[in-house]
Write a protein that holds these residues in place. Structure first.
Motif: not given
Length: 286
Positions: A107, A147, A151-152, A187, A190-191
């Motif tokens: 993450w 993705s 992420r983040k 995936l 992570g979003l």
């Protein structure tokens, strides 16, 4: 003599400021011309810049060369007129970038995000492959890679919508998608660390879909679904938090993740359970 057989790489490193791979080369013959060395070095990659010492009698010389990264080179092919070439470039880039996906700490912000954003690679993937891809395979490959990269991160609304749609397709039983439920859910996790992505993720009764997956026999898919529900509940608005509680029909279910899931979830679990459970017996169990 074009290039001396004594030419050797003295050092090689990656310049994190601009994403280039740099090398210092020694043993260059005094007779070697700059264009001859450049032609020789192009066998090893695409050059961004070459500097070579001026001749000093018969002494050998040194040079410094900057190569493009593999991602920069491949990203040029995303604009190719042949869709098969674009798909191939996208697939190879996905494999390269997946190597930087740290299984122990999945993450974190992707280590290549800033570099590839600055180089325009993320823009090309989004524009040429995700939003305007010629077929579903190209869009799926782009969705997987993007993705991982974003992420983040806060996303452009159009990119967010298209990206999350592609990831949810397999989970919502559109069989033509190439990756399995667990991969797609990871995936999406992570979003889901970013609050602005949550409303898009939960569209289409997706909370209920995840609740159903969390009770299925496939242990890994069930486990990942619970993690994603936890992220949605933690980062979504109050209404979404309540929707998650109603869907799972078990106010203590997230406790099953403690000790088995990533430690970053533990604090989220305690906060959620404290909100949902107010009687003494339940608090003692937490």
């Amino acid at each position: 003599m074009i290039v001396s057989r004594q030419v050797r790489c003295l050092s090689r490193h990656k310049d994190s400021s601009n994403g280039e791979n740099a090398a210092i080369i020694g043993g260059i013959s005094s007779e070697t011309e700059s264009d001859e060395l450049e032609s020789f070095l192009k066998k090893f990659g695409t050059l961004n810049y070459l500097w070579m010492e001026e001749p000093n009698g018969n002494e050998s010389r040194q040079a410094q060369v900057f190569f493009e990264s593999p991602e920069q080179t491949l990203s040029r092919l995303l604009e190719h007129t042949n869709s098969k070439v674009r798909i191939g470039a996208c697939t190879i880039m996905c494999c390269i970038l997946s190597c930087a996906y740290e299984k122990e700490e999945p993450w974190k912000v992707h280590p290549y995000y800033n570099e590839l954003s600055k180089d325009g690679v993320i823009f090309l993937l989004n524009n040429h492959c995700l939003q305007n891809g010629d077929n579903d395979l190209m869009k799926t490959e782009a969705a997987v890679m993007l993705s991982l990269l974003v992420r983040k991160q806060e996303l452009d609304p159009k990119m967010r919508s298209d990206l999350i749609y592609q990831l949810k397709r397999k989970i919502t039983n559109e069989k033509e998608s190439k990756f399995n439920d667990e991969q797609a859910i990871i995936l999406l996790q992570g979003l889901a660390f970013v609050e602005s992505n949550i409303s898009e993720i939960v569209q289409g009764n997706f909370i209920e879909t995840l609740a159903q997956l969390s009770s299925q026999s496939d242990e890994q898919t069930s486990f990942r679904s619970l993690e994603l529900l936890l992220l949605i509940a933690s980062n979504g608005q109050t209404e979404i938090l309540q929707n998650v509680k109603n869907a799972i029909n078990d106010s203590l279910i997230f406790l099953d993740l403690i000790g088995d899931s990533n430690v970053i979830f533990d604090e989220m679990i305690i906060k959620i359970e404290m909100k949902w459970n107010s009687n003494i017996e339940q608090l003692d169990s937490i």
